[in-house]
Design a protein around this motif. Structure first.
Motif, PDB file in Angstrom:
ATOM      1  N   LEU A 130       0.949  -1.155  -0.130  1.00  0.00           N
ATOM      2  CA  LEU A 130      -0.005  -0.078  -0.052  1.00  0.00           C
ATOM      3  C   LEU A 130       1.011   1.387  -0.002  1.00  0.00           C
ATOM      4  O   LEU A 130       2.010   1.385   0.931  1.00  0.00           O
ATOM      5  CB  LEU A 130      -0.984  -0.020   1.249  1.00  0.00           C
ATOM      6  CG  LEU A 130      -1.848  -1.193   1.337  1.00  0.00           C
ATOM      7  CD1 LEU A 130      -2.519  -1.250   2.633  1.00  0.00           C
ATOM      8  CD2 LEU A 130      -2.990  -1.096   0.460  1.00  0.00           C
ATOM      9  N   THR A 131       0.552   2.026  -0.903  1.00  0.00           N
ATOM     10  CA  THR A 131       1.047   3.513  -0.986  1.00  0.00           C
ATOM     11  C   THR A 131       0.249   4.665  -0.277  1.00  0.00           C
ATOM     12  O   THR A 131      -0.763   4.416  -0.341  1.00  0.00           O
ATOM     13  CB  THR A 131       1.672   3.926  -2.268  1.00  0.00           C
ATOM     14  OG1 THR A 131       0.600   3.898  -3.083  1.00  0.00           O
ATOM     15  CG2 THR A 131       2.698   2.978  -2.880  1.00  0.00           C
ATOM     16  N   ASN A 132       0.972   5.489   0.006  1.00  0.00           N
ATOM     17  CA  ASN A 132       0.376   6.620   0.701  1.00  0.00           C
ATOM     18  C   ASN A 132      -0.808   6.455   1.758  1.00  0.00           C
ATOM     19  O   ASN A 132      -2.053   6.898   1.937  1.00  0.00           O
ATOM     20  CB  ASN A 132      -0.436   7.365  -0.433  1.00  0.00           C
ATOM     21  CG  ASN A 132      -0.915   8.838  -0.209  1.00  0.00           C
ATOM     22  OD1 ASN A 132      -0.531   9.468   0.726  1.00  0.00           O
ATOM     23  ND2 ASN A 132      -2.044   9.311  -0.690  1.00  0.00           N
ATOM     24  N   VAL A 133      -0.353   5.666   2.943  1.00  0.00           N
ATOM     25  CA  VAL A 133      -1.474   5.389   4.026  1.00  0.00           C
ATOM     26  C   VAL A 133      -1.398   6.861   4.671  1.00  0.00           C
ATOM     27  O   VAL A 133      -0.704   7.314   4.999  1.00  0.00           O
ATOM     28  CB  VAL A 133      -0.768   4.296   4.987  1.00  0.00           C
ATOM     29  CG1 VAL A 133      -1.503   4.116   6.118  1.00  0.00           C
ATOM     30  CG2 VAL A 133      -0.717   3.075   4.092  1.00  0.00           C
ATOM     31  N   SER A 134      -2.842   6.956   4.890  1.00  0.00           N
ATOM     32  CA  SER A 134      -3.097   8.190   5.523  1.00  0.00           C
ATOM     33  C   SER A 134      -4.315   7.996   6.796  1.00  0.00           C
ATOM     34  O   SER A 134      -4.995   6.981   6.481  1.00  0.00           O
ATOM     35  CB  SER A 134      -3.414   9.324   4.420  1.00  0.00           C
ATOM     36  OG  SER A 134      -4.539   8.670   3.782  1.00  0.00           O
ATOM     37  N   PRO A 135      -4.551   8.968   7.413  1.00  0.00           N
ATOM     38  CA  PRO A 135      -5.660   8.922   8.183  1.00  0.00           C
ATOM     39  C   PRO A 135      -6.994   8.396   7.804  1.00  0.00           C
ATOM     40  O   PRO A 135      -7.524   8.932   6.687  1.00  0.00           O
ATOM     41  CB  PRO A 135      -5.741  10.224   9.111  1.00  0.00           C
ATOM     42  CG  PRO A 135      -4.468  10.844   8.758  1.00  0.00           C
ATOM     43  CD  PRO A 135      -4.103  10.393   7.615  1.00  0.00           C
ATOM     44  N   VAL A 136      -7.906   7.494   8.363  1.00  0.00           N
ATOM     45  CA  VAL A 136      -9.077   7.194   7.856  1.00  0.00           C
ATOM     46  C   VAL A 136     -10.020   8.379   8.087  1.00  0.00           C
ATOM     47  O   VAL A 136     -10.197   8.791   9.107  1.00  0.00           O
ATOM     48  CB  VAL A 136      -9.502   5.839   8.510  1.00  0.00           C
ATOM     49  CG1 VAL A 136     -10.927   5.423   8.116  1.00  0.00           C
ATOM     50  CG2 VAL A 136      -8.524   4.795   8.242  1.00  0.00           C
ATOM     51  N   PRO A 137     -10.726   8.722   7.037  1.00  0.00           N
ATOM     52  CA  PRO A 137     -11.283   9.701   6.977  1.00  0.00           C
ATOM     53  C   PRO A 137     -12.909   9.898   7.954  1.00  0.00           C
ATOM     54  O   PRO A 137     -13.300  10.914   8.301  1.00  0.00           O
ATOM     55  CB  PRO A 137     -11.906  10.061   5.586  1.00  0.00           C
ATOM     56  CG  PRO A 137     -12.021   8.762   4.941  1.00  0.00           C
ATOM     57  CD  PRO A 137     -10.753   8.081   5.826  1.00  0.00           C
ATOM     58  N   ASP A 138     -13.368   8.803   7.979  1.00  0.00           N
ATOM     59  CA  ASP A 138     -14.748   8.549   8.806  1.00  0.00           C
ATOM     60  C   ASP A 138     -14.935   7.431   9.471  1.00  0.00           C
ATOM     61  O   ASP A 138     -14.024   6.297   8.993  1.00  0.00           O
ATOM     62  CB  ASP A 138     -15.846   8.954   7.935  1.00  0.00           C
ATOM     63  CG  ASP A 138     -15.976   8.131   6.698  1.00  0.00           C
ATOM     64  OD1 ASP A 138     -16.346   7.069   6.794  1.00  0.00           O
ATOM     65  OD2 ASP A 138     -15.664   8.632   5.658  1.00  0.00           O
ATOM     66  N   GLN A 139     -16.083   7.117  10.320  1.00  0.00           N
ATOM     67  CA  GLN A 139     -16.267   5.681  11.044  1.00  0.00           C
ATOM     68  C   GLN A 139     -16.634   4.793  10.003  1.00  0.00           C
ATOM     69  O   GLN A 139     -16.191   3.457  10.230  1.00  0.00           O
ATOM     70  CB  GLN A 139     -17.065   6.157  12.138  1.00  0.00           C
ATOM     71  CG  GLN A 139     -17.419   4.781  13.005  1.00  0.00           C
ATOM     72  CD  GLN A 139     -17.649   5.198  14.442  1.00  0.00           C
ATOM     73  OE1 GLN A 139     -16.842   5.520  15.252  1.00  0.00           O
ATOM     74  NE2 GLN A 139     -18.797   5.219  14.721  1.00  0.00           N
ATOM     75  N   SER A 140     -17.429   5.041   9.121  1.00  0.00           N
ATOM     76  CA  SER A 140     -17.993   3.975   8.173  1.00  0.00           C
ATOM     77  C   SER A 140     -16.804   3.257   7.294  1.00  0.00           C
ATOM     78  O   SER A 140     -16.701   2.121   7.387  1.00  0.00           O
ATOM     79  CB  SER A 140     -18.996   4.510   7.176  1.00  0.00           C
ATOM     80  OG  SER A 140     -20.230   4.900   7.975  1.00  0.00           O
ATOM     81  N   THR A 141     -15.898   4.105   6.860  1.00  0.00           N
ATOM     82  CA  THR A 141     -14.844   3.637   6.407  1.00  0.00           C
ATOM     83  C   THR A 141     -13.959   2.853   7.196  1.00  0.00           C
ATOM     84  O   THR A 141     -13.347   1.948   6.837  1.00  0.00           O
ATOM     85  CB  THR A 141     -14.044   5.025   5.778  1.00  0.00           C
ATOM     86  OG1 THR A 141     -14.702   5.645   4.837  1.00  0.00           O
ATOM     87  CG2 THR A 141     -12.561   4.255   4.847  1.00  0.00           C
ATOM     88  N   ALA A 142     -13.655   3.482   8.364  1.00  0.00           N
ATOM     89  CA  ALA A 142     -12.909   2.716   9.498  1.00  0.00           C
ATOM     90  C   ALA A 142     -13.487   1.354   9.856  1.00  0.00           C
ATOM     91  O   ALA A 142     -12.681   0.659   9.904  1.00  0.00           O
ATOM     92  CB  ALA A 142     -12.922   3.638  10.800  1.00  0.00           C
ATOM     93  N   LEU A 143     -14.566   1.062  10.021  1.00  0.00           N
ATOM     94  CA  LEU A 143     -15.367   0.004  10.314  1.00  0.00           C
ATOM     95  C   LEU A 143     -15.099  -1.114   9.105  1.00  0.00           C
ATOM     96  O   LEU A 143     -14.820  -2.360   9.252  1.00  0.00           O
ATOM     97  CB  LEU A 143     -16.879  -0.062  10.615  1.00  0.00           C
ATOM     98  CG  LEU A 143     -17.079   0.739  11.839  1.00  0.00           C
ATOM     99  CD1 LEU A 143     -18.578   0.754  11.807  1.00  0.00           C
ATOM    100  CD2 LEU A 143     -16.248  -0.038  13.149  1.00  0.00           C
ATOM    101  N   ARG A 144     -15.132  -0.546   7.800  1.00  0.00           N
ATOM    102  CA  ARG A 144     -14.828  -1.356   6.713  1.00  0.00           C
ATOM    103  C   ARG A 144     -13.423  -1.774   6.916  1.00  0.00           C
ATOM    104  O   ARG A 144     -12.990  -3.098   6.569  1.00  0.00           O
ATOM    105  CB  ARG A 144     -15.112  -0.629   5.353  1.00  0.00           C
ATOM    106  CG  ARG A 144     -16.624  -0.494   5.103  1.00  0.00           C
ATOM    107  CD  ARG A 144     -16.718  -0.048   3.642  1.00  0.00           C
ATOM    108  NE  ARG A 144     -16.580   1.241   3.528  1.00  0.00           N
ATOM    109  CZ  ARG A 144     -17.409   2.214   3.749  1.00  0.00           C
ATOM    110  NH1 ARG A 144     -18.683   2.142   3.986  1.00  0.00           N
ATOM    111  NH2 ARG A 144     -16.951   3.498   3.393  1.00  0.00           N
TER     112      ARG A 144
END
Length: 365
Positions: A292-306
């Motif tokens: 994975l390139t460009n790992v960055s903070p997860v933007p929101d909770q729905s994305t985080a749970l996925r």
């Protein structure tokens, strides 16, 4: 190296180009979802005799003894068979089982609950198609794919259903799964479970039996809580995540590693929103390393749970993860780590960190 540069590199070496998770849109038949309800590869070889009890914790030795006896007691004819070989779907309803028909492994993190749960599955004297093992999320995904009644019909012929990480933080899903388990117990299916704890509980992360038995309501009398004491490794703090690599190092490793995938992290998060979580296992079929390139903070909770679900599938399959950008312990915001789903996020950080360590050998090949 930017993601566009990495992409141009892929185009110039098409014969050796890595896989891309973002290019995959798996379609998983419902029967595969059922067939895959077995202990994950990481727990293929665990058995009761490979569990090493802490001599300072007699409850761990007792747990092995009780679970071994529970497994042995599941031999013989399925209770709903009426003592005959085939199912009798349209005959009289079998008598409701008496006494405990399930065990709940009650303990903190790091005491080997999943090891013991998988060992129970392996030790139960039944063909693989007559016993099922899955997480709470996988079970709710199965209901979503098959429908409630078809899930009941499909699992009613099983002798044992093991549920790892029964989630107590989603009331709707808890009611759904509790109703399902009630039907399965009536059909004679034995149950075994572990769970997380409800958010905001005093001593969170330790023992959850009272929460679990309350949430499953009418089923509580069917479960025997089996307490497993031991040190909680998460209370010792998360391990430091390895320092990320450069885009160039990650891309080079992806091209040098057979069966590796290469994706831009924000693009992968977007792709996950278009793939049902029940298909994340299929998304990684044949993948031997994730780059994975460009790992960055997860933007929101729905994305985080996925992302949590994907991390679980990668961890289950022991797929190393090599990354550039931010270290994995900076994926989730402080608000997320202090919120109701914090346990899931800490688990994802811990698992991705372990997989990042496994990926160190990919660099410099």
């Amino acid at each position: 190296m930017s993601s566009s540069t990495a992409a141009s590199g892929r185009q110039s070496i098409t014969e050796a180009a890595p896989l891309s998770l973002c290019a995959r849109e798996p379609r998983v038949p419902a029967d595969r979802l059922v067939a895959e309800m077995v202990p994950p590869p990481r727990f293929d070889s665990v058995r009761f005799d490979t569990y090493v009890p802490d001599p300072r914790q007699p409850s761990q030795t007792e747990a092995v003894s009780v679970l071994s006896a529970f497994a042995a007691g599941l031999g013989g004819a399925h209770p709903a068979d009426g003592g005959h070989g085939g199912r009798r779907w349209f005959s009289r309803k079998p008598a409701a089982p008496t006494g405990p028909r399930g065990v709940y492994l009650d303990g903190g993190y790091g005491v080997g609950k999943t090891h013991l749960l998988a060992s129970l599955w392996h030790a139960t004297p039944a063909m693989p198609g007559q016993k099922a093992f899955g997480t709470f999320v996988e079970l709710t995904n199965l209901v979503g794919a098959l429908g409630f009644q078809e899930t009941v019909r499909t699992l009613s012929g099983h002798r044992l259903l093991c549920i790892d990480e029964f989630e107590l933080d989603d009331p709707g899903d808890t009611v759904l799964v509790s109703s399902l388990l009630g039907k399965l117990v009536d059909a004679g299916v034995a149950l075994a479970a572990t769970s997380n704890t409800l958010p905001g509980k005093l001593g969170e992360g330790r023992f959850a039996a009272a929460d679990f038995l309350r949430e499953i309501q009418g089923l509580s009398a069917r479960f025997r809580p089996l307490r497993i004491d031991g040190e909680d490794y998460r209370h010792r703090g998360l391990p430091a995540a390895p320092a990320p690599y450069s885009d160039e190092e990650v891309t080079r490793a992806a091209y040098a590693t057979e069966g590796a995938s290469l994706d831009d992290f924000p693009g992968l998060l977007e792709h996950l929103s278009r793939v049902h979580p029940s298909r994340y296992g299929a998304l990684t079929d044949g993948v031997r390393a994730v780059c994975l390139t460009n790992v960055s903070p997860v933007p929101d909770q729905s994305t985080a749970l996925r992302l949590v679900v994907l991390a679980d599938r990668l961890y289950d399959r022991e797929v190393p993860v090599l990354a550039s950008g931010l270290p994995f312990d900076r994926l989730f915001s402080e608000e997320m780590l202090n919120g109701g789903y914090r346990k899931k996020y800490f688990r994802a950080i811990s698992r991705l960190t372990a997989l990042a360590r496994d990926a160190k050998g990919l660099v410099g090949q």
